[in-house]
Design a protein around this motif. Structure first.
Motif, PDB file in Angstrom:
ATOM      1  N   THR A   1      33.868  38.897  44.916  1.00 55.62           N
ATOM      2  CA  THR A   1      34.670  40.094  44.627  1.00 55.62           C
ATOM      3  C   THR A   1      35.899  39.726  43.812  1.00 55.62           C
ATOM      4  N   ALA A   2      36.546  38.630  44.191  1.00 58.47           N
ATOM      5  CA  ALA A   2      37.719  38.173  43.438  1.00 58.47           C
ATOM      6  C   ALA A   2      37.325  37.771  42.020  1.00 58.47           C
ATOM      7  N   MET A   3      36.152  37.177  41.861  1.00 63.11           N
ATOM      8  CA  MET A   3      35.714  36.763  40.532  1.00 63.11           C
ATOM      9  C   MET A   3      35.432  37.954  39.632  1.00 63.11           C
ATOM     10  N   ASP A   4      34.998  39.060  40.217  1.00 58.41           N
ATOM     11  CA  ASP A   4      34.832  40.284  39.428  1.00 58.41           C
ATOM     12  C   ASP A   4      36.162  40.662  38.775  1.00 58.41           C
ATOM     13  N   ARG A   5      37.223  40.575  39.553  1.00 58.21           N
ATOM     14  CA  ARG A   5      38.551  40.922  39.035  1.00 58.21           C
ATOM     15  C   ARG A   5      39.043  39.866  38.044  1.00 58.21           C
ATOM     16  N   LEU A   6      38.778  38.595  38.332  1.00 56.17           N
ATOM     17  CA  LEU A   6      39.176  37.532  37.406  1.00 56.17           C
ATOM     18  C   LEU A   6      38.447  37.656  36.074  1.00 56.17           C
ATOM     19  N   LYS A   7      37.201  38.064  36.122  1.00 62.79           N
ATOM     20  CA  LYS A   7      36.438  38.272  34.893  1.00 62.79           C
ATOM     21  C   LYS A   7      37.082  39.377  34.057  1.00 62.79           C
TER      22      LYS A   7
ATOM     23  N   ALA B   1      32.502  30.108  34.517  1.00 63.80           N
ATOM     24  CA  ALA B   1      31.758  29.748  33.305  1.00 63.80           C
ATOM     25  C   ALA B   1      30.431  30.495  33.271  1.00 63.80           C
ATOM     26  N   ALA B   2      29.771  30.586  34.423  1.00 61.64           N
ATOM     27  CA  ALA B   2      28.514  31.316  34.507  1.00 61.64           C
ATOM     28  C   ALA B   2      28.704  32.798  34.242  1.00 61.64           C
ATOM     29  N   ARG B   3      29.921  33.283  34.463  1.00 61.55           N
ATOM     30  CA  ARG B   3      30.215  34.702  34.230  1.00 61.55           C
ATOM     31  C   ARG B   3      30.698  34.977  32.807  1.00 61.55           C
ATOM     32  N   GLY B   4      30.681  33.940  31.982  1.00 59.09           N
ATOM     33  CA  GLY B   4      30.961  34.161  30.571  1.00 59.09           C
ATOM     34  C   GLY B   4      32.373  33.888  30.108  1.00 59.09           C
ATOM     35  N   ILE B   5      33.217  33.305  30.965  1.00 59.52           N
ATOM     36  CA  ILE B   5      34.560  32.947  30.518  1.00 59.52           C
ATOM     37  C   ILE B   5      34.460  31.751  29.574  1.00 59.52           C
ATOM     38  N   SER B   6      35.135  31.823  28.456  1.00 60.58           N
ATOM     39  CA  SER B   6      35.052  30.774  27.439  1.00 60.58           C
ATOM     40  C   SER B   6      35.656  29.467  27.939  1.00 60.58           C
ATOM     41  N   ALA B   7      35.343  28.384  27.220  1.00 59.10           N
ATOM     42  CA  ALA B   7      35.900  27.082  27.585  1.00 59.10           C
ATOM     43  C   ALA B   7      37.423  27.094  27.503  1.00 59.10           C
ATOM     44  N   ASP B   8      37.967  27.774  26.494  1.00 54.15           N
ATOM     45  CA  ASP B   8      39.432  27.871  26.385  1.00 54.15           C
ATOM     46  C   ASP B   8      39.995  28.692  27.544  1.00 54.15           C
ATOM     47  N   GLY B   9      39.286  29.757  27.904  1.00 56.71           N
ATOM     48  CA  GLY B   9      39.720  30.563  29.044  1.00 56.71           C
ATOM     49  C   GLY B   9      39.681  29.774  30.334  1.00 56.71           C
ATOM     50  N   LEU B  10      38.665  28.941  30.496  1.00 54.62           N
ATOM     51  CA  LEU B  10      38.566  28.108  31.693  1.00 54.62           C
ATOM     52  C   LEU B  10      39.711  27.106  31.771  1.00 54.62           C
ATOM     53  N   LYS B  11      40.122  26.590  30.616  1.00 52.37           N
ATOM     54  CA  LYS B  11      41.247  25.656  30.604  1.00 52.37           C
ATOM     55  C   LYS B  11      42.515  26.339  31.112  1.00 52.37           C
ATOM     56  N   ARG B  12      42.752  27.567  30.625  1.00 53.13           N
ATOM     57  CA  ARG B  12      43.934  28.302  31.083  1.00 53.13           C
ATOM     58  C   ARG B  12      43.805  28.684  32.551  1.00 53.13           C
ATOM     59  N   LEU B  13      42.599  29.072  32.960  1.00 52.33           N
ATOM     60  CA  LEU B  13      42.386  29.420  34.361  1.00 52.33           C
ATOM     61  C   LEU B  13      42.610  28.202  35.251  1.00 52.33           C
ATOM     62  N   GLY B  14      42.168  27.043  34.796  1.00 47.53           N
ATOM     63  CA  GLY B  14      42.397  25.817  35.557  1.00 47.53           C
ATOM     64  C   GLY B  14      43.875  25.544  35.754  1.00 47.53           C
ATOM     65  N   GLN B  15      44.668  25.822  34.735  1.00 45.34           N
ATOM     66  CA  GLN B  15      46.119  25.637  34.846  1.00 45.34           C
ATOM     67  C   GLN B  15      46.707  26.598  35.881  1.00 45.34           C
ATOM     68  N   LEU B  16      46.196  27.845  35.891  1.00 44.58           N
ATOM     69  CA  LEU B  16      46.660  28.824  36.873  1.00 44.58           C
ATOM     70  C   LEU B  16      46.261  28.403  38.289  1.00 44.58           C
ATOM     71  N   ILE B  17      45.044  27.856  38.427  1.00 45.17           N
ATOM     72  CA  ILE B  17      44.585  27.383  39.742  1.00 45.17           C
ATOM     73  C   ILE B  17      45.471  26.257  40.242  1.00 45.17           C
ATOM     74  N   ASP B  18      45.787  25.322  39.350  1.00 44.91           N
ATOM     75  CA  ASP B  18      46.652  24.199  39.721  1.00 44.91           C
ATOM     76  C   ASP B  18      48.030  24.710  40.174  1.00 44.91           C
ATOM     77  N   ALA B  19      48.547  25.700  39.441  1.00 44.65           N
ATOM     78  CA  ALA B  19      49.848  26.255  39.791  1.00 44.65           C
ATOM     79  C   ALA B  19      49.821  26.979  41.129  1.00 44.65           C
ATOM     80  N   ALA B  20      48.623  27.519  41.477  1.00 48.81           N
ATOM     81  CA  ALA B  20      48.487  28.227  42.735  1.00 48.81           C
ATOM     82  C   ALA B  20      48.195  27.284  43.904  1.00 48.81           C
ATOM     83  N   GLY B  21      48.049  26.007  43.626  1.00 53.53           N
ATOM     84  CA  GLY B  21      47.803  25.033  44.691  1.00 53.53           C
ATOM     85  C   GLY B  21      46.355  24.906  45.065  1.00 53.53           C
ATOM     86  N   GLY B  22      45.453  25.136  44.097  1.00 50.52           N
ATOM     87  CA  GLY B  22      44.020  24.974  44.377  1.00 50.52           C
ATOM     88  C   GLY B  22      43.650  23.539  44.601  1.00 50.52           C
ATOM     89  N   ARG B  23      42.633  23.321  45.429  1.00 50.90           N
ATOM     90  CA  ARG B  23      42.228  21.945  45.730  1.00 50.90           C
ATOM     91  C   ARG B  23      41.129  21.477  44.789  1.00 50.90           C
TER      92      ARG B  23
END
Length: 210
Positions: free
Chosen positions: A143-149, A188-210
């Motif tokens: 459900t959260a990934m729907d919103r992230l997409k 990635a399977a939901r179609g987010i680009s490689a550049d988008g994944l890089k930015r999302l990874g930065q947001l995850i790191d900032a949020a304290g993702g493991r």
């Protein structure tokens, strides 16, 4: 239409030789190519990687070989199954585009781009355990990934999109569901680009993702 069928070889056994991993993917893609009466494509991060693995070397001689840098022209214009060998995010994105309306198998290189979330999202067959059912993702995560997409359609470039994504990630962290590797490959399977994944990874790191 998207990918018709997906399979993967997880990088989860230090005793499994890369030749063995490649053989399983090659066998599956060869079967798909025969069923579809199509020429398959081997997608690599860089040319030459196939020369170190006999199964891939033979596969490359029978089919086409392409990389993101070479572009689609090296893959041909027809529709056929794709084998992505230890892809990074950019290579997986390229392979997915080539495999549209056909089949895609990926051999995971966990140190490069883990594929657990991708495999779950794609309902991919685990070629090391073909009789096992694919692992399903927690419904709260999907459900959260729907919103992230929705907020990632522009690659999380606009500040508002990044802000909204950060709120979603904070909620996932609070629920104990913020697994960086799983989330990035599932997106990635939901179609987010490689550049988008890089930015999302930065947001995850900032949020304290493991």
């Amino acid at each position: 239409m998207g990918i018709l069928r997906a399979a993967w070889v997880p990088d989860d056994d230090v005793e499994r030789d890369w030749q063995v991993a490649a053989e399983r993917a090659v066998e599956w893609v060869e079967h798909e190519a025969t069923e579809q009466r199509a020429t398959a494509v081997l997608v690599l991060n860089v040319f030459g990687a196939e020369q170190t693995v006999p199964a891939l070397r033979g596969f490359a001689q029978r089919h086409r070989v392409a990389t993101p840098r070479s572009g689609r022209q090296r893959a041909g214009s027809g529709i056929g199954p794709v084998l992505a060998y230890v892809p990074d995010a950019k290579t997986l994105e390229f392979a997915t585009g080539l495999a549209r309306n056909s089949s895609l198998a990926a051999v995971e290189g966990a140190n490069l781009f883990p594929l657990r979330g991708w495999a779950a999202q794609m309902n991919a067959v685990d070629l090391t355990r073909p009789d096992d059912e694919a692992v399903e993702l927690d419904v709260r995560l999907t459900t959260a990934m729907d919103r992230l997409k929705f907020y990632g359609n522009n690659g999380y470039g606009p500040p508002f999109d990044r802000q909204q994504a950060a709120h979603i990630l904070d909620d996932l962290r609070a629920a104990g569901l913020l697994d960086r590797d799983v989330l990035l490959s599932a997106m990635a399977a939901r179609g987010i680009s490689a550049d988008g994944l890089k930015r999302l990874g930065q947001l995850i790191d900032a949020a304290g993702g493991r």
